[in-house]
Design an enzyme around this catalytic site. Sequence first.
Site, PDB file in Angstrom:
ATOM      1  N   GLU A 186      17.245  -9.554   2.183  1.00  0.00           N
ATOM      2  CA  GLU A 186      17.034 -10.739   2.389  1.00  0.00           C
ATOM      3  C   GLU A 186      16.805 -11.692   1.103  1.00  0.00           C
ATOM      4  O   GLU A 186      16.829 -12.797   1.080  1.00  0.00           O
ATOM      5  CB  GLU A 186      15.805 -10.945   3.358  1.00  0.00           C
ATOM      6  CG  GLU A 186      14.595 -11.075   2.988  1.00  0.00           C
ATOM      7  CD  GLU A 186      13.941  -9.526   2.435  1.00  0.00           C
ATOM      8  OE1 GLU A 186      13.044  -9.412   1.861  1.00  0.00           O
ATOM      9  OE2 GLU A 186      14.796  -8.656   2.855  1.00  0.00           O
TER      10      GLU A 186
ATOM     11  N   CYS B  81      12.238  -1.744   2.540  1.00  0.00           N
ATOM     12  CA  CYS B  81      10.830  -1.221   1.683  1.00  0.00           C
ATOM     13  C   CYS B  81      10.030  -0.084   2.125  1.00  0.00           C
ATOM     14  O   CYS B  81      10.216   1.021   2.195  1.00  0.00           O
ATOM     15  CB  CYS B  81      10.450  -2.544   0.941  1.00  0.00           C
ATOM     16  SG  CYS B  81       9.427  -2.733  -0.237  1.00  0.00           S
ATOM     17  N   LEU B  82       8.765  -0.755   2.357  1.00  0.00           N
ATOM     18  CA  LEU B  82       7.812   0.328   3.228  1.00  0.00           C
ATOM     19  C   LEU B  82       8.349   0.783   4.196  1.00  0.00           C
ATOM     20  O   LEU B  82       8.120   2.030   4.490  1.00  0.00           O
ATOM     21  CB  LEU B  82       6.477  -0.455   3.338  1.00  0.00           C
ATOM     22  CG  LEU B  82       5.362   0.466   4.128  1.00  0.00           C
ATOM     23  CD1 LEU B  82       5.215   1.631   3.320  1.00  0.00           C
ATOM     24  CD2 LEU B  82       4.299  -0.673   4.366  1.00  0.00           C
TER      25      LEU B  82
ATOM     26  N   ASN C   7      10.436  -4.970  -4.812  1.00  0.00           N
ATOM     27  CA  ASN C   7       8.685  -5.061  -4.734  1.00  0.00           C
ATOM     28  C   ASN C   7       7.927  -3.832  -4.169  1.00  0.00           C
ATOM     29  O   ASN C   7       7.852  -3.753  -2.987  1.00  0.00           O
ATOM     30  CB  ASN C   7       8.143  -6.290  -4.057  1.00  0.00           C
ATOM     31  CG  ASN C   7       6.561  -6.356  -4.167  1.00  0.00           C
ATOM     32  OD1 ASN C   7       6.034  -5.852  -4.862  1.00  0.00           O
ATOM     33  ND2 ASN C   7       6.209  -7.085  -3.313  1.00  0.00           N
TER      34      ASN C   7
ATOM     35  N   TYR D  71       5.982   2.647  -4.746  1.00  0.00           N
ATOM     36  CA  TYR D  71       6.094   4.249  -4.277  1.00  0.00           C
ATOM     37  C   TYR D  71       7.646   4.197  -4.088  1.00  0.00           C
ATOM     38  O   TYR D  71       8.307   3.459  -3.937  1.00  0.00           O
ATOM     39  CB  TYR D  71       5.403   4.347  -2.971  1.00  0.00           C
ATOM     40  CG  TYR D  71       3.826   4.399  -3.161  1.00  0.00           C
ATOM     41  CD1 TYR D  71       3.233   5.633  -3.311  1.00  0.00           C
ATOM     42  CD2 TYR D  71       3.045   3.269  -3.189  1.00  0.00           C
ATOM     43  CE1 TYR D  71       1.767   5.735  -3.488  1.00  0.00           C
ATOM     44  CE2 TYR D  71       1.641   3.196  -3.367  1.00  0.00           C
ATOM     45  CZ  TYR D  71       1.010   4.521  -3.458  1.00  0.00           C
ATOM     46  OH  TYR D  71      -0.530   4.457  -3.855  1.00  0.00           O
TER      47      TYR D  71
ATOM     48  N   HIS E 163      15.405  -5.433  -1.015  1.00  0.00           N
ATOM     49  CA  HIS E 163      15.091  -6.670  -0.026  1.00  0.00           C
ATOM     50  C   HIS E 163      16.625  -6.981   0.120  1.00  0.00           C
ATOM     51  O   HIS E 163      16.863  -7.962  -0.851  1.00  0.00           O
ATOM     52  CB  HIS E 163      14.094  -7.369  -0.504  1.00  0.00           C
ATOM     53  CG  HIS E 163      12.751  -6.928  -0.323  1.00  0.00           C
ATOM     54  ND1 HIS E 163      12.308  -7.235   0.809  1.00  0.00           N
ATOM     55  CD2 HIS E 163      12.009  -6.084  -1.038  1.00  0.00           C
ATOM     56  CE1 HIS E 163      10.664  -6.589   0.764  1.00  0.00           C
ATOM     57  NE2 HIS E 163      10.651  -6.134  -0.376  1.00  0.00           N
TER      58      HIS E 163
ATOM     59  N   GLY F 189       0.712  -1.337  -0.192  1.00  0.00           N
ATOM     60  CA  GLY F 189      -0.016   0.010  -0.080  1.00  0.00           C
ATOM     61  C   GLY F 189       0.805   1.187   0.049  1.00  0.00           C
ATOM     62  O   GLY F 189       2.048   1.466  -0.115  1.00  0.00           O
TER      63      GLY F 189
END
Length: 356
Positions: free
Chosen positions: A328, A241-242, A283, A286, A326, A216
């Site tokens: 990981e 990421c987010l 991934n 935004y 990422h 989101g």
Amino acid sequence: MKGYLALHTGEIFEGEIFGDIRTMEGEVVFNTGMTGYQEVMTDPSYCGQIVTFTYPLLGNYGTNPLDKESRRPALSGIVVGDLCCNPSHYLSIQSLDEMAKEFGLPVLSGIDTRAITRLVRDRGEVYGRITANLEETKGFIGKPTIHPVDQVSTRERQFYPRNGPHVVLVDFGYKASILTSLLESGCSVTVVHYQTRFQEIEQIHPDGIVFSNGPGNPKDLLPYMTQLKKMVEAYPTLGICLGHQVIALIFGGNTERLPYGHRGSNHPVKELTTGKVYITSQNHGYVVTDDSVDRGSLMVTYRNVNDGSIEGLKHRFLPIMSVQFHPEAHPGPNDTAHIFSQFIQQCLHIGEKSYA
């Protein structure tokens, strides 16, 4: 059985439907990875999305218990060029079709995925409906998923003991591989809901904080910034990421939607201090805007080689760092796994502790 993908832009694609034949809706995105469809399928960051795979053949190595990134998928459906229903791999226990059916997901095969990819690249925000009923393709409008982070964040606190520093993983929709990476590095980990207040974090007495990935718009989390800011100012923090975008927002930055997102396991990222280029798994839809970063408190550490977008930040005075990609991986290369080591060293240094 015939199945259809109706887009809110008016296009309708016909193919063959597998998995669960229920009608599902979501934002249509594409992933460029050649492998890792099970990890993508179970990544909570895809909550509410219909994932189109650009690689033409999917399902040929089946699915297994080891490669799940969450207990159950959160995405709305999968679109593929050619689905293999007779996989061959020594770890496989289910076909992709069988796994999708178990979790109530439709899989649409026999689709021109290149055409969908081009359409998403041109239009940007595209919504779709997968259905076995031709009548349900008419009049589709589409809308974003409401509060996706709340749908995937853990409801119960979870503790995983080890002998190293104690890390709190703030769950915006974390991938299991992030937890695994921390545990394999010797960290004890407590996973908490993203709305956990700072006072509760203090009672856990962590040595560091990790803000996870998740689905989101990062600005959906603005109501929680006061509590999250207290955390990052009190403990060494890593954002992924987010989580990276949240850290930027905490320090006055801004985020905006990318034209069509970065999703795949082959995205080149340049480390600015060394000039070294890493291939990363990504991934996200935004990005942190360049002109919004306060250079007095934050420095840009990584940039995307393809479009120059910000891929990493580091606080100039506090032990805070973040990456848009990422480290990981899973799926993807582990070129940047050293980021976890850097974070753990910060936890050890700040905590002034010695671990066996």
